[in-house]
Design a protein around this motif. Structure first.
Motif, PDB file in Angstrom:
ATOM      1  N   ALA A 158       0.833  -1.208   0.000  1.00 41.31           N
ATOM      2  CA  ALA A 158       0.000   0.000   0.000  1.00 41.31           C
ATOM      3  C   ALA A 158       0.864   1.252   0.000  1.00 41.31           C
TER       4      ALA A 158
ATOM      5  N   ALA B  31      -3.949  -0.117  -4.330  1.00 46.55           N
ATOM      6  CA  ALA B  31      -3.065  -0.256  -3.175  1.00 46.55           C
ATOM      7  C   ALA B  31      -3.219  -1.637  -2.543  1.00 46.55           C
ATOM      8  N   SER B  32      -4.453  -2.134  -2.488  1.00 49.81           N
ATOM      9  CA  SER B  32      -4.715  -3.443  -1.894  1.00 49.81           C
ATOM     10  C   SER B  32      -4.055  -4.563  -2.695  1.00 49.81           C
TER      11      SER B  32
ATOM     12  N   SER C 168      -0.307  -4.562  -2.242  1.00 45.87           N
ATOM     13  CA  SER C 168       0.079  -5.192  -0.977  1.00 45.87           C
ATOM     14  C   SER C 168       0.034  -6.711  -1.096  1.00 45.87           C
TER      15      SER C 168
END
Length: 608
Positions: free
Chosen positions: A132, A209-210, A213
């Motif tokens: 993220a 972002a998820s 990650s």
């Protein structure tokens, strides 16, 4: 009634927030105001030449094709070529200035964001997702790049529309009134599309972002995935996140694509009115065909920038969504960067003292450390033992101020740790842990990591450090020697080789205080023997704090600190603790009895 008032208030607040956000982004472009000014002038040239091209339609039809004027046959094509060339130059200059300033702003924002992130305390990284953070630095900042070009494009389109409006009103005032009567109607759907695009832009950034990650986690743990044969499960998990991104992008595309036909339909209403009214004027002889077609050409060009505004608006909304996420980190009062004092650690190490130190992680009610009181003197070799979760690693992490205790005090040479600058304090401490982290660069650069970058690499010191860490032998056998690239996290080396390089790095650092955090616990017997010899060289003439997994490695320590549940249970030499301290005796008997039994029994973990 109150609901309507609340809705309008929230919309007003949202509008003010967007304006403040846009102004803040705009301030980053101010150092490049000359480029913005040139871009605005160039956009004015593009708009003026567009209007001039529309104006040329009338003399082209009336003078060349109807009156067959030979002079017009020369100046109209030349004027058209000149206007087109000028328009191309203006467009190039505008785009060059926009990209120049936008890329400089990206550079500045990424520097600020990375500086903020890398200076945050260690506990921030224990809670945050690395993927993220990567998405914030790369994707979200990249989205802001679109803001100035989109803003300049909006200005250019507005100037173009004003120029073309002048042309259409100059050609025929009444006809122009029929044409522009529908323009205010287009404002309402444009506002609706703006809000929807902003919402989807924000969701898109969050999902990106998820998935970043997730990718970072999966690729870092690829050995575990393959060891447990969970490729299918992880692929399914990735597919779900990927499908979520596709759904949001699809909805965003639907909103964006829907806006174009809506705008075209509104424009078609205006054009339909113009054709009806203008055609009647030509039939009745009140208007020449050249005037009508010049008007129609200008009108067609007028609706084109109005539709283009929608695309520019989409870029602006995406940029604002990215800016929101970037400034959320830059402005968050809870994310405070690490701060130290103004003193440098420039005197020999004499004493490190813990006085009634208590530490809690975050909002946890149970402290990780409770009432720790301990004094470490120069030249001592002190070992820490205890079961998992005893607080051994937490305790030594207080020394370089990775964590700051809520109660008590830690002093170095009689001064509180907070009085020293973080850089000088951490340069006075060398740490070797069981996680032998190496960078994806050469062996020499890894050993010399942390040196002054302004100074040349001293290969003689690097070799001496490697020799003292028993690493020179295997390094010399590598095809590239000390210039060998070792891959991400040293993937091309064995565990023992990586650990010896980290020991060489600590030897070259030459810090007076040494912390060994289970530096041999993850190694096989042969590698452990070699690494232990390297550690013996490292501990020479240094004050050493040793967290031990195998008690056999710390039997000769000056003092052994036994810890349990965040507290010190007992302190003494091996002979004193054996029998006196129940916990130490139990740990010792479990390990050494296991060595005596033929098949070996499982020993209780003593890791932190």
């Amino acid at each position: 009634m109150s609901t309507q008032k609340d809705t309008s208030l929230s919309r007003s607040e949202r509008r003010h927030k967007e304006i403040r956000l846009a102004l803040r982004v705009f301030r980053y472009f101010l150092p490049y105001k000359w480029a913005m000014l040139v871009a605005l002038i160039a956009s004015g040239v593009v708009s003026a030449t567009t209007a001039g091209t529309a104006w040329l339609i009338k003399p082209a039809l009336d003078d060349i094709f109807i009156r067959q004027d030979a002079q017009a046959l020369i100046y109209v094509p030349l004027a058209f070529i000149a206007l087109t060339a000028l328009k191309g130059v203006g467009r190039y200059v505008q785009n060059w200035c926009m990209h120049f300033s936008a890329l400089r702003v990206i550079e500045k924002l990424r520097q600020e964001l990375f500086h903020k992130i890398i200076n945050l305390p260690l506990h921030f990284y224990e809670e945050a997702q690395v993927g993220a953070l990567m998405s914030r630095v790369i994707n979200d900042v990249g989205m802001i790049r679109q803001s100035l070009p989109a803003f300049i494009q909006i200005i250019r389109q507005v100037i173009t529309m004003i120029s073309l409006l002048y042309v259409v009103f100059q050609q025929n005032f009444e006809l122009a009134c029929w044409a522009v009567v529908v323009l205010p109607v287009a404002g309402f759907p444009l506002s609706l599309f703006s809000r929807a695009l902003r919402r989807y832009g924000r969701k898109n950034a969050e999902v990106n972002a998820s998935i970043s990650s997730m990718l970072q986690e999966l690729l870092s743990g690829i050995r575990v995935i393959k060891a447990f044969a969970t490729e299918k499960e992880e692929t399914d998990r990735f597919n779900k996140e990927n499908a979520k991104i596709i759904r949001i992008n699809f909805r965003q595309s639907c909103v964006s694509e829907l806006s174009s036909p809506v705008m075209e339909f509104i424009g078609a209403l205006g054009i339909g009115l113009v054709i009806w009214y203008g055609g009647r004027e030509v039939v009745q002889g009140n208007m020449t065909p050249g005037t009508f077609f010049a008007f129609m050409g200008a009108l067609a060009m007028l609706y084109s920038p109005f539709k283009t505004l929608n695309g520019a608006n989409m870029n602006v909304q995406n940029a604002l969504a990215g800016a929101e996420r970037v400034f959320a980190i830059l402005d968050d009062p809870a994310l405070k960067t690490e701060k130290g004092g103004g003193l440098d650690v420039n005197e020999p190490f004499r004493e490190l003292a813990f006085r009634n130190v208590t530490l809690r992680y975050g909002d946890e009610s149970v402290p990780a450390l409770r009432g720790i009181t301990l004094t470490v003197r120069s030249g001592e070799r002190i070992a820490f033992v205890g079961p998992s979760g005893a607080g051994k690693t937490t305790l030594v992490n207080l020394i370089p101020r990775f964590y700051v205790p809520q109660e008590g005090e830690i002093t170095l040479n009689g001064r509180p740790l907070g009085d020293y600058s973080l850089a000088s304090l951490r340069r006075s401490v060398a740490m070797v842990s069981q996680d032998a982290f190496l960078f994806d660069t050469t062996i020499a650069e890894n050993i010399a990591y942390g040196r002054d970058p302004a100074l040349p690499l001293d290969m003689e010191r690097v070799r001496r450090a490697a020799a003292a860490a028993y690493a020179d032998g295997f390094v010399s056998e590598l095809p590239g020697g000390y210039e060998t690239l070792i891959g991400e996290r040293g993937v091309r080396l064995s565990g023992g080789q990586k650990q010896r390089l980290t020991i060489a790095r600590a030897i070259l650092k030459d810090a007076p205080l040494l912390i060994l955090d289970e530096a041999t616990s993850a190694l096989d017997s042969e590698s452990e023997h070699m690494v232990q010899k390297a550690l013996d060289n490292l501990m020479l003439n240094r004050t050493s704090l040793i967290i031990a997994h195998r008690l056999s490695t710390i039997l000769e320590a000056d003092r052994i600190v036994v810890m349990e549940c965040g507290q010190i249970v007992d302190i003494g030499r091996h002979e004193e603790l054996l029998g006196r301290c129940e916990l130490y005796t139990r740990l010792y008997n479990m390990q050494f009895r296991a060595l005596d039994e033929p098949c070996g029994t499982e020993t209780a973990s003593t890791e932190s």
